[in-house]
Design a protein around this motif. Sequence first.
Motif, PDB file in Angstrom:
ATOM      1  N   LEU A 164      53.074  36.497  51.965  1.00 54.86           N
ATOM      2  CA  LEU A 164      53.137  37.952  51.876  1.00 54.86           C
ATOM      3  C   LEU A 164      52.292  38.356  50.675  1.00 54.86           C
ATOM      4  O   LEU A 164      52.461  37.806  49.584  1.00 54.86           O
ATOM      5  CB  LEU A 164      54.608  38.307  51.663  1.00 54.86           C
ATOM      6  N   SER A 165      51.392  39.284  50.880  1.00 48.54           N
ATOM      7  CA  SER A 165      50.487  39.699  49.807  1.00 48.54           C
ATOM      8  C   SER A 165      50.614  41.208  49.661  1.00 48.54           C
ATOM      9  O   SER A 165      50.277  41.951  50.578  1.00 48.54           O
ATOM     10  CB  SER A 165      49.064  39.283  50.197  1.00 48.54           C
ATOM     11  N   ASP A 166      51.168  41.673  48.527  1.00 48.90           N
ATOM     12  CA  ASP A 166      51.375  43.116  48.332  1.00 48.90           C
ATOM     13  C   ASP A 166      50.409  43.648  47.273  1.00 48.90           C
ATOM     14  O   ASP A 166      50.599  43.397  46.091  1.00 48.90           O
ATOM     15  CB  ASP A 166      52.825  43.408  47.933  1.00 48.90           C
ATOM     16  N   GLU A 167      49.404  44.357  47.709  1.00 51.66           N
ATOM     17  CA  GLU A 167      48.399  44.967  46.813  1.00 51.66           C
ATOM     18  C   GLU A 167      47.787  43.928  45.874  1.00 51.66           C
ATOM     19  O   GLU A 167      47.473  44.223  44.727  1.00 51.66           O
ATOM     20  CB  GLU A 167      49.018  46.103  45.979  1.00 51.66           C
ATOM     21  N   ALA A 168      47.609  42.721  46.388  1.00 52.12           N
ATOM     22  CA  ALA A 168      47.135  41.643  45.517  1.00 52.12           C
ATOM     23  C   ALA A 168      45.694  41.846  45.056  1.00 52.12           C
ATOM     24  O   ALA A 168      45.281  41.277  44.059  1.00 52.12           O
ATOM     25  CB  ALA A 168      47.271  40.304  46.226  1.00 52.12           C
ATOM     26  N   THR A 169      44.931  42.672  45.767  1.00 47.60           N
ATOM     27  CA  THR A 169      43.541  42.881  45.348  1.00 47.60           C
ATOM     28  C   THR A 169      43.350  44.203  44.607  1.00 47.60           C
ATOM     29  O   THR A 169      42.246  44.518  44.184  1.00 47.60           O
ATOM     30  CB  THR A 169      42.579  42.852  46.560  1.00 47.60           C
ATOM     31  N   SER A 170      44.431  44.968  44.448  1.00 44.86           N
ATOM     32  CA  SER A 170      44.296  46.248  43.748  1.00 44.86           C
ATOM     33  C   SER A 170      43.919  45.996  42.296  1.00 44.86           C
ATOM     34  O   SER A 170      44.524  45.175  41.617  1.00 44.86           O
ATOM     35  CB  SER A 170      45.598  47.034  43.810  1.00 44.86           C
ATOM     36  N   GLY A 171      42.899  46.683  41.840  1.00 45.80           N
ATOM     37  CA  GLY A 171      42.472  46.515  40.462  1.00 45.80           C
ATOM     38  C   GLY A 171      41.451  45.403  40.278  1.00 45.80           C
ATOM     39  O   GLY A 171      40.925  45.230  39.189  1.00 45.80           O
ATOM     40  N   LEU A 172      41.182  44.643  41.328  1.00 43.83           N
ATOM     41  CA  LEU A 172      40.147  43.606  41.213  1.00 43.83           C
ATOM     42  C   LEU A 172      38.775  44.206  41.547  1.00 43.83           C
ATOM     43  O   LEU A 172      38.681  45.124  42.359  1.00 43.83           O
ATOM     44  CB  LEU A 172      40.417  42.443  42.173  1.00 43.83           C
ATOM     45  N   ASP A 173      37.721  43.686  40.930  1.00 45.15           N
ATOM     46  CA  ASP A 173      36.384  44.163  41.287  1.00 45.15           C
ATOM     47  C   ASP A 173      35.980  43.559  42.644  1.00 45.15           C
ATOM     48  O   ASP A 173      36.715  42.761  43.225  1.00 45.15           O
ATOM     49  CB  ASP A 173      35.364  43.848  40.182  1.00 45.15           C
ATOM     50  N   HIS A 174      34.810  43.988  43.118  1.00 39.81           N
ATOM     51  CA  HIS A 174      34.343  43.580  44.445  1.00 39.81           C
ATOM     52  C   HIS A 174      34.312  42.068  44.633  1.00 39.81           C
ATOM     53  O   HIS A 174      34.809  41.537  45.613  1.00 39.81           O
ATOM     54  CB  HIS A 174      32.928  44.115  44.681  1.00 39.81           C
ATOM     55  N   ALA A 175      33.696  41.394  43.653  1.00 38.47           N
ATOM     56  CA  ALA A 175      33.501  39.950  43.788  1.00 38.47           C
ATOM     57  C   ALA A 175      34.847  39.231  43.792  1.00 38.47           C
ATOM     58  O   ALA A 175      35.089  38.335  44.607  1.00 38.47           O
ATOM     59  CB  ALA A 175      32.625  39.429  42.656  1.00 38.47           C
ATOM     60  N   ALA A 176      35.740  39.635  42.893  1.00 33.26           N
ATOM     61  CA  ALA A 176      37.050  38.987  42.813  1.00 33.26           C
ATOM     62  C   ALA A 176      37.867  39.276  44.075  1.00 33.26           C
ATOM     63  O   ALA A 176      38.579  38.412  44.581  1.00 33.26           O
ATOM     64  CB  ALA A 176      37.805  39.456  41.570  1.00 33.26           C
ATOM     65  N   THR A 177      37.738  40.497  44.600  1.00 31.23           N
ATOM     66  CA  THR A 177      38.427  40.845  45.847  1.00 31.23           C
ATOM     67  C   THR A 177      37.935  39.957  46.977  1.00 31.23           C
ATOM     68  O   THR A 177      38.732  39.366  47.716  1.00 31.23           O
ATOM     69  CB  THR A 177      38.189  42.325  46.209  1.00 31.23           C
TER      70      THR A 177
END
Length: 336
Positions: A164-177
């Motif tokens: 389960l992944s809840d907003e795990a990419t929020s706040g990450l830049d493009h490359a990290a996302t």
Amino acid sequence: MTITIRNLTKTFGEKDTASTVLDDVSFSVESGEIFAVVGPSGAGKSTLARCINLLEQPTSGEVIVNGDSLTQLTSDGLRQARRRIGTVFQSSSLLSRRTAAANVALPLEYLGATKAATKARVAELLERVGLGDKADLYPHQLSGGQRQRVGIARALALKPSVLLSDEATSGLDHAATDSYLSLLAELRTELDLAVVFITHEMETIVKIADRVGRLDHGTLIEQGDLVDIALDAQSALGAQLRSPGRATVAAQNTVAVSVTYASPVVPADWISRLSAELSTPIAILGANVKSVNGVAVGDITVGVAADRAADFARSAKSLGLEPQSEPSTTLTKVSA
Ligand SMILES: Nc1ncnc2c1ncn2[C@@H]1O[C@H](COP(=O)(O)OP(=O)(O)O)[C@@H](O)[C@H]1O
Ligand SMILES: [Mg+2]
């Protein structure tokens, strides 16, 4: 293996202060599949996540994993059942006074695993998420993307069948996302995980979801295959998926290639020319082109058959267009 959410409802408060945050939510995710739940802030996404991993008791409805209804369990069974679901939360959910390795070790310690077994498993997990050399660093010494990789490693420590992944990419830049998304996609195949991917970021689901559901005011308004929804002229979610500036979903066996106008003399009819030259259809998926002093500048994303993408890139170059990256196969379902 399947996780099924059946008629899940969550109400906070009582009587006149009662508010229903989730209303009769139902969906299923098979192992090896990524189901995205998308919706605006306040839609109930995190409440849904906490009901799925049983940090929160649903008011009614069921969470069923591998045929077992987890919502019926008493505390002992519940502790066992929670292990089947690993969760990656929004950034900074790592303990700041523990190293990366010690964070990943946490669930194993709770379980009472031996020191040796914990050490071996942690090393294996950190290695798998590409952080074998960062084991002794503290969260503040890691980038946001690296912290989320530690989060994945920790979520997988007890070998769950659901991630389960809840907003795990929020706040990450493009490359990290992108690197988080590709790791997730690899792991679901490798470990045959059923993935519930929760986000408010429309552009991430286009890159990763097999199926998608739109949550609004606690109700799962629509759900279905990502491609079907993106092609559905009646679907509100489809319209959001197609809207300008977003990556676009193309048909099967088609890859999306973005090209930039890199010369002032690109012929205006280059698409039909290349289509004729290569004897293959070329579809415009999205474009951001404008005229600057009479010269076309910008980029266009086109869909071409996967097996013609290399020829397309070569020919486009000869006309003054610069392919921006490798053809993206993540946007589309390319059959193996
Ligand atoms: N423990 C709680 N008690 C009362 N209301 C809550 C609680 N948790 C969440 N809510 C409410 O539920 C709604 C949905 O919140 P949340 O699930 O965090 O949405 P999202 O993650 O989609 O932004 C919000 O209106 C929030 O105030
Ligand atoms: Mg949330």
